[in-house]
Design a protein around this motif. Structure first.
Motif, PDB file in Angstrom:
ATOM      1  N   ILE A  79       0.839  -1.202   0.000  1.00 39.31           N
ATOM      2  CA  ILE A  79       0.000   0.000   0.000  1.00 39.31           C
ATOM      3  C   ILE A  79       0.872   1.250   0.000  1.00 39.31           C
ATOM      4  O   ILE A  79       0.616   2.225  -0.712  1.00 39.31           O
ATOM      5  CB  ILE A  79      -0.948  -0.023   1.216  1.00 39.31           C
ATOM      6  N   SER A  80       1.945   1.198   0.789  1.00 36.90           N
ATOM      7  CA  SER A  80       2.862   2.342   0.824  1.00 36.90           C
ATOM      8  C   SER A  80       3.534   2.544  -0.529  1.00 36.90           C
ATOM      9  O   SER A  80       3.669   3.672  -1.011  1.00 36.90           O
ATOM     10  CB  SER A  80       3.915   2.105   1.913  1.00 36.90           C
ATOM     11  N   ASP A  81       3.936   1.408  -1.143  1.00 38.98           N
ATOM     12  CA  ASP A  81       4.571   1.513  -2.461  1.00 38.98           C
ATOM     13  C   ASP A  81       3.599   2.093  -3.490  1.00 38.98           C
ATOM     14  O   ASP A  81       3.983   2.918  -4.318  1.00 38.98           O
ATOM     15  CB  ASP A  81       5.056   0.136  -2.924  1.00 38.98           C
ATOM     16  N   VAL A  82       2.362   1.624  -3.419  1.00 35.72           N
ATOM     17  CA  VAL A  82       1.364   2.143  -4.368  1.00 35.72           C
ATOM     18  C   VAL A  82       1.177   3.637  -4.152  1.00 35.72           C
ATOM     19  O   VAL A  82       1.072   4.418  -5.109  1.00 35.72           O
ATOM     20  CB  VAL A  82       0.033   1.382  -4.208  1.00 35.72           C
ATOM     21  N   GLY A  83       1.143   4.044  -2.876  1.00 37.38           N
ATOM     22  CA  GLY A  83       1.004   5.473  -2.597  1.00 37.38           C
ATOM     23  C   GLY A  83       2.169   6.282  -3.128  1.00 37.38           C
ATOM     24  O   GLY A  83       1.981   7.330  -3.769  1.00 37.38           O
ATOM     25  N   ASP A  84       3.395   5.755  -2.889  1.00 31.62           N
ATOM     26  CA  ASP A  84       4.570   6.457  -3.415  1.00 31.62           C
ATOM     27  C   ASP A  84       4.539   6.505  -4.934  1.00 31.62           C
ATOM     28  O   ASP A  84       4.864   7.529  -5.560  1.00 31.62           O
ATOM     29  CB  ASP A  84       5.853   5.760  -2.940  1.00 31.62           C
ATOM     30  N   PHE A  85       4.170   5.374  -5.506  1.00 31.31           N
ATOM     31  CA  PHE A  85       4.115   5.314  -6.966  1.00 31.31           C
ATOM     32  C   PHE A  85       3.068   6.292  -7.511  1.00 31.31           C
ATOM     33  O   PHE A  85       3.294   6.974  -8.511  1.00 31.31           O
ATOM     34  CB  PHE A  85       3.782   3.884  -7.390  1.00 31.31           C
ATOM     35  N   LYS A  86       1.942   6.355  -6.825  1.00 31.96           N
ATOM     36  CA  LYS A  86       0.890   7.274  -7.264  1.00 31.96           C
ATOM     37  C   LYS A  86       1.379   8.714  -7.180  1.00 31.96           C
ATOM     38  O   LYS A  86       1.133   9.514  -8.091  1.00 31.96           O
ATOM     39  CB  LYS A  86      -0.364   7.092  -6.407  1.00 31.96           C
ATOM     40  N   ASN A  87       2.104   9.032  -6.111  1.00 25.45           N
ATOM     41  CA  ASN A  87       2.600  10.405  -5.976  1.00 25.45           C
ATOM     42  C   ASN A  87       3.615  10.739  -7.066  1.00 25.45           C
ATOM     43  O   ASN A  87       3.570  11.818  -7.670  1.00 25.45           O
ATOM     44  CB  ASN A  87       3.233  10.590  -4.594  1.00 25.45           C
ATOM     45  N   SER A  88       4.558   9.791  -7.294  1.00 29.16           N
ATOM     46  CA  SER A  88       5.550  10.053  -8.348  1.00 29.16           C
ATOM     47  C   SER A  88       4.897  10.122  -9.703  1.00 29.16           C
ATOM     48  O   SER A  88       5.254  10.944 -10.559  1.00 29.16           O
ATOM     49  CB  SER A  88       6.626   8.961  -8.335  1.00 29.16           C
ATOM     50  N   LEU A  89       3.897   9.261  -9.902  1.00 28.53           N
ATOM     51  CA  LEU A  89       3.179   9.277 -11.178  1.00 28.53           C
ATOM     52  C   LEU A  89       2.444  10.602 -11.356  1.00 28.53           C
ATOM     53  O   LEU A  89       2.473  11.203 -12.445  1.00 28.53           O
ATOM     54  CB  LEU A  89       2.189   8.114 -11.220  1.00 28.53           C
ATOM     55  N   SER A  90       1.796  11.062 -10.288  1.00 27.33           N
ATOM     56  CA  SER A  90       1.076  12.334 -10.389  1.00 27.33           C
ATOM     57  C   SER A  90       2.020  13.471 -10.720  1.00 27.33           C
ATOM     58  O   SER A  90       1.708  14.344 -11.538  1.00 27.33           O
ATOM     59  CB  SER A  90       0.339  12.622  -9.077  1.00 27.33           C
ATOM     60  N   SER A  91       3.194  13.463 -10.084  1.00 23.44           N
ATOM     61  CA  SER A  91       4.164  14.515 -10.359  1.00 23.44           C
ATOM     62  C   SER A  91       4.586  14.493 -11.824  1.00 23.44           C
ATOM     63  O   SER A  91       4.602  15.527 -12.504  1.00 23.44           O
ATOM     64  CB  SER A  91       5.384  14.334  -9.453  1.00 23.44           C
ATOM     65  N   THR A  92       4.892  13.292 -12.313  1.00 26.12           N
ATOM     66  CA  THR A  92       5.308  13.167 -13.717  1.00 26.12           C
ATOM     67  C   THR A  92       4.198  13.600 -14.659  1.00 26.12           C
ATOM     68  O   THR A  92       4.418  14.379 -15.596  1.00 26.12           O
ATOM     69  CB  THR A  92       5.702  11.713 -14.013  1.00 26.12           C
ATOM     70  N   LEU A  93       2.996  13.100 -14.399  1.00 23.78           N
ATOM     71  CA  LEU A  93       1.888  13.406 -15.299  1.00 23.78           C
ATOM     72  C   LEU A  93       1.516  14.883 -15.221  1.00 23.78           C
ATOM     73  O   LEU A  93       1.117  15.476 -16.234  1.00 23.78           O
ATOM     74  CB  LEU A  93       0.682  12.520 -14.963  1.00 23.78           C
ATOM     75  N   ASN A  94       1.638  15.468 -14.045  1.00 20.53           N
ATOM     76  CA  ASN A  94       1.352  16.898 -13.946  1.00 20.53           C
ATOM     77  C   ASN A  94       2.343  17.712 -14.766  1.00 20.53           C
ATOM     78  O   ASN A  94       1.982  18.738 -15.354  1.00 20.53           O
ATOM     79  CB  ASN A  94       1.379  17.338 -12.486  1.00 20.53           C
ATOM     80  N   ASN A  95       3.616  17.248 -14.789  1.00 18.51           N
ATOM     81  CA  ASN A  95       4.586  17.925 -15.647  1.00 18.51           C
ATOM     82  C   ASN A  95       4.180  17.842 -17.101  1.00 18.51           C
ATOM     83  O   ASN A  95       4.267  18.815 -17.858  1.00 18.51           O
ATOM     84  CB  ASN A  95       5.974  17.289 -15.451  1.00 18.51           C
ATOM     85  N   VAL A  96       3.733  16.660 -17.488  1.00 22.78           N
ATOM     86  CA  VAL A  96       3.286  16.486 -18.879  1.00 22.78           C
ATOM     87  C   VAL A  96       2.116  17.427 -19.173  1.00 22.78           C
ATOM     88  O   VAL A  96       2.087  18.113 -20.201  1.00 22.78           O
ATOM     89  CB  VAL A  96       2.885  15.021 -19.126  1.00 22.78           C
ATOM     90  N   VAL A  97       1.170  17.464 -18.244  1.00 25.89           N
ATOM     91  CA  VAL A  97       0.002  18.337 -18.449  1.00 25.89           C
ATOM     92  C   VAL A  97       0.430  19.793 -18.532  1.00 25.89           C
ATOM     93  O   VAL A  97      -0.064  20.562 -19.360  1.00 25.89           O
ATOM     94  CB  VAL A  97      -1.021  18.115 -17.314  1.00 25.89           C
ATOM     95  N   THR A  98       1.386  20.169 -17.661  1.00 23.64           N
ATOM     96  CA  THR A  98       1.844  21.557 -17.676  1.00 23.64           C
ATOM     97  C   THR A  98       2.468  21.920 -19.014  1.00 23.64           C
ATOM     98  O   THR A  98       2.211  22.985 -19.582  1.00 23.64           O
ATOM     99  CB  THR A  98       2.863  21.777 -16.544  1.00 23.64           C
TER     100      THR A  98
END
Lengths: 396, 74
Positions: free
Chosen positions: A339-358
């Motif tokens: 669960i912790s890994d999924v959370g970390d992965f989700k956060n890193s994924l969100s950061s990456t995808l937000n960069n793409v969106v930006t």
């Protein structure tokens, strides 16, 4: 037939997504990857809040003849030109002001634009001389980075920030023109300010009254103390303009990096995702085999002990030990880690995808700005894309 | 017998806790999927207006086409 339509539909979806992606970001790197080669002043003028204002119909430029003794005062398109319809007898217009060896020279153009008059005024002894020059075509159109001015005229009139027009400006020199009515008289001022050199004699205020006659120094005086605040504002304005281009350059650099950044992000995303999925299943497989191997041993051991106790009384009474306690701890630890890994992965994924969106938003802003500037083209492209989609989906 | 009962209760407790952990893990996966869906929404909003209009038209036409069904009219 239905399969073909579905395939076409999917292809259209992919086309629209790909096209939007390309137009919104990737295509922006195409034109050489650099800002267009444009003179700095022209770029400055494009973003100047005080927009370029031709102060004269600008058909003329003139060059003082050698006979006039100002060989090094040739006015070119890089020099300032301004004009007002001044009521100097023959409806002349001031077209230029220059300083040379401590003397201020004003140049006038008559209404026929056939003759140049020049008035030279010496700051030291107040002597004026009038000479006539030939003419030649003008190309210069002045632009205005600053339109405020505070001067006083002969210690008689205080003038502040009203009706000032900028004749010309460069990185080192700005010339202002001011018209003012006081009583029955109209006054016209020119100011040449080298705002990067406070000690320079190029800070000059020059003025002429309505009833001024040639050779009269009517109230004219050198006024060498332009407002320091004005100088600061001018410098600030230039710095702001430069910063605009620096910012634009940074934005452009960011846009250029978009494809590689997106590629790296996607590559990193899937690499990370693959490693995590692989690690998850190998981990859960190992742990499950470990769980049940351990569990089976414990249970069989317990029942063996119980059997010996009940049947043969040859063993000590088995004590209750939760055979699942260690396993349960492992299970909880395992899933909590996941669960912790999924959370970390989700956060890193969100950061990456937000960069793409930006980045896509940046490109979209450029596209939207462009299409807003050409609404007919925007409407046509929109109609064309929608028409193609509808036509392909529904058919003829 | 009490020992056997304890072991049986331990077994079901173990099952319950394991299922709870699995449910928690599934919830986190759903959260991940939700964030991905949110990203798709942001991606759509980030597109130029012209393509947003086109995509909306695509979805609308596809839905209408599916609902009405041209073959159904035949």
């Amino acid at each position: 037939m239905q399969t073909i339509k579905k395939v076409i539909l999917v292809l259209i979806c992919l086309f629209v997504l790909l096209t939007s992606f390309v137009f919104s970001g990737a295509a922006l790197q195409l034109p050489g990857g650099e800002l267009p080669d444009m003179p700095y002043e022209d770029m400055l003028a494009m973003f100047d809040p005080y927009a370029v204002t031709p102060l004269i119909e600008a058909q003329y430029a003139f060059y003082p003849s050698n006979d006039f003794g100002f060989n090094d005062l040739i006015l070119t398109s890089n020099e300032f030109i301004f004009a007002e319809n001044l009521p100097f007898g023959s409806n002349t217009a001031v077209v230029s002001c220059k300083q040379f060896n401590g003397a201020v020279c004003l140049f006038f153009l008559d209404s026929t634009k056939q003759t140049i008059f020049a008035q030279r005024w010496n700051a030291n002894n107040g002597q004026c001389a009038v000479e006539i020059l030939s003419y030649s075509p003008i190309y210069r159109i002045a632009y205005s980075p600053w339109t405020g001015l505070a001067v006083s005229f002969g210690g008689q009139i205080g003038l502040t920030n009203q009706g000032v027009t900028v004749s010309s400006s460069s990185n080192t020199n700005t010339t202002y023109h001011y018209a003012y009515t006081f009583g029955p008289y109209d006054y016209y001022f020119t100011v040449s300010d080298n705002f990067f050199d406070n000690s320079s004699l190029t800070k000059i205020v020059d003025g002429y009254g309505y009833d001024c006659i040639a050779g009269d120094d009517y109230g004219v005086g050198i006024y060498p103390t332009l407002s320091e605040k004005q100088n600061e504002l001018i410098k600030e304005g230039n710095e702001t303009s430069k910063n605009i281009f620096n910012t634009l350059g940074n934005v452009w650099d960011s846009i250029k990096e978009l494809p590689s950044l997106i590629a790296d992000s996607i590559k990193g995303f899937f690499t990370s995702l693959g490693d995590r999925i692989s690690g998850f299943f190998s981990s859960i497989g190992d742990r499950i085999s470990g769980f049940f191997g351990s569990l089976g041993d414990r249970i069989s051991g317990f029942f063996e002990s119980l059997k010996n106790y009940l049947l043969y009384f040859n063993d000590t009474k088995p004590e209750h030990v939760n055979p699942f306690s260690d396993i349960l701890t492992d299970v909880k630890t395992f899933f909590n880690d996941q669960i912790s890994d999924v959370g970390d992965f989700k956060n890193s994924l969100s950061s990456t995808l937000n960069n793409v969106v930006t980045y896509i938003e940046t490109g979209s802003g450029v596209v939207n700005t462009f299409l807003t500037a050409v609404p007919m083209l925007s409407a046509f492209i929109t109609f064309f894309v929608v028409f193609c989609i509808v036509r392909k989906v529904i058919g003829r | 017998m009490i020992l056997i009962w304890w072991y049986i209760s331990d077994f079901f407790s173990f099952i319950f806790d394991t299922v709870s952990s699995i449910i928690g893990w599934i919830v986190s996966i759903i959260g991940l999927i939700t964030s991905c869906v949110g990203f798709l929404g942001n991606l759509f909003l980030a597109l130029p207006t012209i393509f947003k209009v086109s995509l909306i038209a695509l979805v609308a036409v596809s839905v209408i086409y599916k609902l009405l069904g041209r073959e159904g009219q035949d």
